[in-house]
Design an enzyme around this catalytic site. Structure first.
Site, short mmCIF file in Angstrom:
data_model
loop_
_atom_site.label_atom_id
_atom_site.label_comp_id
_atom_site.label_asym_id
_atom_site.label_seq_id
_atom_site.Cartn_x
_atom_site.Cartn_y
_atom_site.Cartn_z
CG HIS A 275 13.40 88.85 27.83
ND1 HIS A 275 12.27 89.17 28.54
CD2 HIS A 275 12.96 88.08 26.80
CE1 HIS A 275 11.21 88.61 27.98
NE2 HIS A 275 11.60 87.95 26.92
CG ASP B 121 12.18 91.71 30.95
OD1 ASP B 121 12.89 92.32 30.13
OD2 ASP B 121 11.99 90.48 30.90
CB SER C 64 8.63 88.71 25.46
OG SER C 64 8.59 87.84 26.54
N1 ARG Z 1 10.64 83.53 30.54
C1 ARG Z 1 10.55 84.71 29.73
C2 ARG Z 1 10.41 84.34 28.24
O1 ARG Z 1 10.23 83.21 27.91
C3 ARG Z 1 11.67 85.65 29.99
C4 ARG Z 1 13.02 85.17 29.56
C5 ARG Z 1 14.15 86.11 29.77
N2 ARG Z 1 14.67 86.10 31.10
C6 ARG Z 1 15.60 85.22 31.57
N3 ARG Z 1 15.98 85.30 32.80
N4 ARG Z 1 16.13 84.30 30.80
O2 ARG Z 1 11.00 84.83 27.33
N1 ASP Z 2 9.00 85.36 27.92
C1 ASP Z 2 8.30 85.01 26.73
C2 ASP Z 2 8.79 85.79 25.51
O1 ASP Z 2 9.95 86.13 25.42
C3 ASP Z 2 6.83 85.15 26.90
C4 ASP Z 2 6.23 83.88 27.42
O2 ASP Z 2 6.69 82.80 27.02
O3 ASP Z 2 5.29 83.98 28.17
O4 ASP Z 2 8.10 85.95 24.54
#
Ligand code: ARG
Ligand code: ASP
Length: 716
Positions: free
Chosen positions: A86, A222, A647
């Site tokens: 991502h 990921d 991330s």
């Molecule tokens: N929640 C994670 C972060 O804040 C992963 C986001 C990417 N994945 C998604 N399905 N949008 O970045």
């Molecule tokens: N998914 C988040 C990022 O892209 C990490 C988090 O918020 O825990 O940095």
């Protein structure tokens, strides 16, 4: 200079008192003083010097700020860079089309020359960091107004920056810590040639997509691989075909031994922003007013876009990245609000504040901080609400309106600086618009406009609503139709045509465009009636927050306090740990490939599984990557305190080897940005063995595995 001395004392005293393990995002150069002892007691075999050293290669030399928004790490002596799928998403998307769809099919470069360049993407190292508090606060006294204080500090920071001798690709960044009580400088080295090496298909890299996002149990691979290229002598250079793979000072060996509950984990990266020291009045406002507003707006926008994405594959490709971005924080805010309520965060803050007041019983000045906060947050509530509403509606979700600001800047260039400056900015605008229109459908945006503009009119104080919108609200859909058919902004050919006219004519056409007129009227109104008073209050709030932070530290001299995240390099350490999301339910800390198969929904865009992966799972062709139970581990949980920006951060074992790749947190614990709670705050990592398994067995990219150093720390 009393304050500086006080901070030194605070740091020395600090490790007398332990926080709960897992909490905190610590500065690498203070580990020795603050954390080493605790980290070793939790199982770490390294020293603080192994992690951060300015004298020899250390772990920090393998940690890379990826594009400024994510973290990544070096995993081979040829500059191979591991980060999240991502995090590489826009880069991967930019190389994708319906015919050659890297998102859908994945991509694996066979040789260096197949690796794909990504203009604009950079990899930034931290060369060294320094405490510059004393110089930054030189001449600052308690009787200064916040404007005077800031202006002295700004001058000091300029002087500090000027004192560094930097080469072309070096820079120095100075950031306030503890809400302006301390300052640190960071000398950075930036590499601008970063190429895509490999990515699994979305069905692995984004498995579970938005349904599983922020959720445990998780089965997402990921990850993506990039490579840093350097110029002659291994120095940073802009993109050139002649560049060579970068030879790093340190690269992380990868452990094949996996993790067990209780194992030490260290996460090293660039967390973006946290707010651990807010007063209860601020947290109340987030839970009751601000989060619900932002969530409801995104609810509406996402429903519309989702409908179109499901109906048309080409829309799905165009909107995938934007949708994921909007959906991500929408879901996070929902979890955050729930977590703050379920852990009684406000009550906990209030209890802490009571203790704070009691300990300062004979200090009315300090005691007054909390009621002053309350008054200021109240006074600012309507402005904060309207700002959030406006920014969600007009700059984040209605795409066409977001162009108004850019056009206004272009016009400013001409009116203030003349033709040359206009022309140079115009090139940037054209580049931006090309990307914008590539992924833009006016008919979708028009629906979003009709829905969100209506919400704005109905939920925001009419004082802050443009007159034309109030009238339009009698039939917003019809108004949107008229607007989108009349505006040149909605049509790439017309827009580019306007921008190829001489500046005077282009500007005249832009200024009379109906989208531009509405957008400008709206933003001027917000600037004058909302942002101006908001900023006045915010300056006072920030000033008070600085004093509150200082007072907290002085009031509890035996406690350690970590600074809020500010996109600087940090370490958080914890342990592999499951948790209890609710009564009677326990979550195990590791998931396996059989769980991917359990979630498999043939043909579904979130839970489809690639036939090759099914085949590998059935034949159990796992090589040396299986766990002791004979299955391939996919993800695991830790108690590391992380946030957005973490991330792509490496999860590192007790010996300094890579065991996983951080990419998310659990739903129940997303409130860790405001209130870390060790019972339910967990970060989610991809197991390094899943990464290796996919690269080797799934993709057949064994040549990449050969670059890496695989180790067995537990056997030794
Ligand atoms: N929640 C994670 C972060 O804040 C992963 C986001 C990417 N994945 C998604 N399905 N949008 O970045
Ligand atoms: N998914 C988040 C990022 O892209 C990490 C988090 O918020 O825990 O940095």
């Amino acid at each position: 200079m009393k304050k500086c001395r006080f901070f030194v004392v605070f740091i020395l005293l600090a490790f007398a008192n332990m926080l709960c393990a897992g909490e905190g995002m610590w500065l690498p150069l203070l580990l020795k003083a603050l954390n080493e002892e605790e980290m070793q007691s939790m199982g770490m075999k390294l020293t603080a010097e192994d992690i951060y050293s300015i004298n020899k290669g250390s772990l920090k030399d393998a940690i890379v700020h990826f594009g400024g928004f994510c973290t990544s790490e070096i995993i081979s002596d040829q500059g191979l860079l591991l980060t999240n799928h991502h995090c590489g998403y826009s880069a991967i998307q930019s190389h994708s089309s319906v015919e050659n769809n890297l998102l859908k099919d994945g991509f694996w470069a066979k040789t260096n020359s197949d690796e794909l360049a990504n203009p604009g993407l950079f990899a930034r190292f931290i060369d060294r960091m320094e405490d510059v508090t004393e110089k930054a606060l030189m001449g600052v006294t308690d009787d200064l107004s916040s404007e005077e204080r800031q202006s002295i500090i700004d001058k000091n920071l300029d002087a500090i920056k000027a004192s560094y001798e930097l080469s072309e690709f070096e820079d120095v960044i100075i950031r306030p810590f503890y809400h302006g009580n301390q300052y640190f400088s960071f000398v950075t080295v930036t590499y601008n040639d970063v190429r895509l090496v490999g990515t699994p298909p979305e069905s692995i890299g984004k498995f579970g997509s938005d349904t599983d996002n922020w959720v445990w149990p998780r089965h997402t691979g990921d990850f993506a691989l990039f490579r840093i290229y350097a110029g002659p002598n291994n120095e940073p250079a802009n993109y050139s075909e002649a560049n060579k793979p970068y030879n790093p000072k340190h690269s992380l060996p990868i452990s094949l031994d996996g993790v067990e509950e209780g194992d030490f984990t260290l996460v090293f990266g660039f967390p973006g922003r946290t707010n651990q020291y807010l007063p209860s009045s601020a947290v109340e406002q987030i839970v009751e007013t601000l989060n619900p507003a932002k969530i409801s707006i995104r609810d509406s926008a996402l429903k519309i876009i989702d409908g179109h994405m499901r109906a048309d594959e080409s829309v799905r490709i165009q909107y995938a990245s934007k949708f994921a971005r909007v959906a991500n924080y929408w879901k996070k805010w929902i979890g955050e609000s729930q977590g703050l309520v379920s852990t009684g965060a406000i009550a906990k803050k209030k209890k802490f504040e009571e203790e704070f007041l009691n300990k300062n019983a004979d200090n009315p000045e300090i005691r007054s901080i909390l009621p002053r906060f309350e008054k200021l947050y109240k006074a600012n509530e309507e402005y904060a609400f309207t700002r959030d509403y406006y920014s969600e509606v007009a700059s984040r979700n209605i795409e066409l309106l977001s162009l108004t600001g850019i056009m206004n800047r272009l016009i400013d260039r001409y009116e203030n600086n003349g033709r040359d400056d206009y022309n140079s900015y115009l090139q940037r605008v054209k580049g931006y618009l090309e990307g914008f229109y590539k992924n833009y459908r006016p008919e979708i945006d028009r629906e979003v406009f009709a829905s969100l503009a209506k919400m704005y009119v109905e939920n925001v104080n009419p004082l802050y609503t443009p007159e034309s919108l109030k009238v339009a609200n009698r039939d917003m859909e019809n108004f949107a139709k008229g607007l989108y058919s009349q505006s040149s902004f909605a049509d790439p050919n017309k827009m580019m045509g306007i921008l190829s006219l001489p500046p005077e004519s282009a500007i005249e056409k832009i200024k009379t465009d109906p989208v531009f007129m509405l957008g400008t009227e709206w933003s001027n109104l917000i600037d004058a009636k909302v942002n101006a008073p908001y900023n006045r209050n915010k300056t006072q709030i920030d000033e008070l927050q600085r004093k509150y932070m200082q007072a907290i530290i002085e009031t509890f001299p035996k406690k350690r306090f970590y600074p809020d995240a500010n996109s600087t390099m940090r370490i958080s350490y914890g342990q592999v740990n499951g948790y209890q999301p609710r009564d009677g339910v326990t979550y195990m800390p590791v998931t396996y490939l059989n769980g991917v198969i359990e979630k498999y929904k043939p043909g579904d865009y979130e839970f489809d599984v690639h036939p090759k992966l099914i085949e590998l799972s059935e034949s159990k062709d796992f090589g040396e990557y299986a766990d002791s139970n004979g299955d391939i581990p996919i993800c695991f949980l830790g108690s590391n305190h992380t946030t957005g920006g973490n991330s792509g951060s490496p999860a590192i074992d007790a010996h300094g080897n890579l065991i996983g790749l951080n990419f998310d947190r659990v739903w129940e614990g997303t409130m860790s940005d405001i209130n870390y709670d060790k019972s339910i705050c967990r970060n989610i990592m991809v197991d390094a063995r899943y990464v290796l398994f996919i690269v080797d067995k799934f993709a057949g990219a064994g040549h990449l595995i050969k670059e890496m150093k695989l180790v067995h720390p537990k056997a030794n």
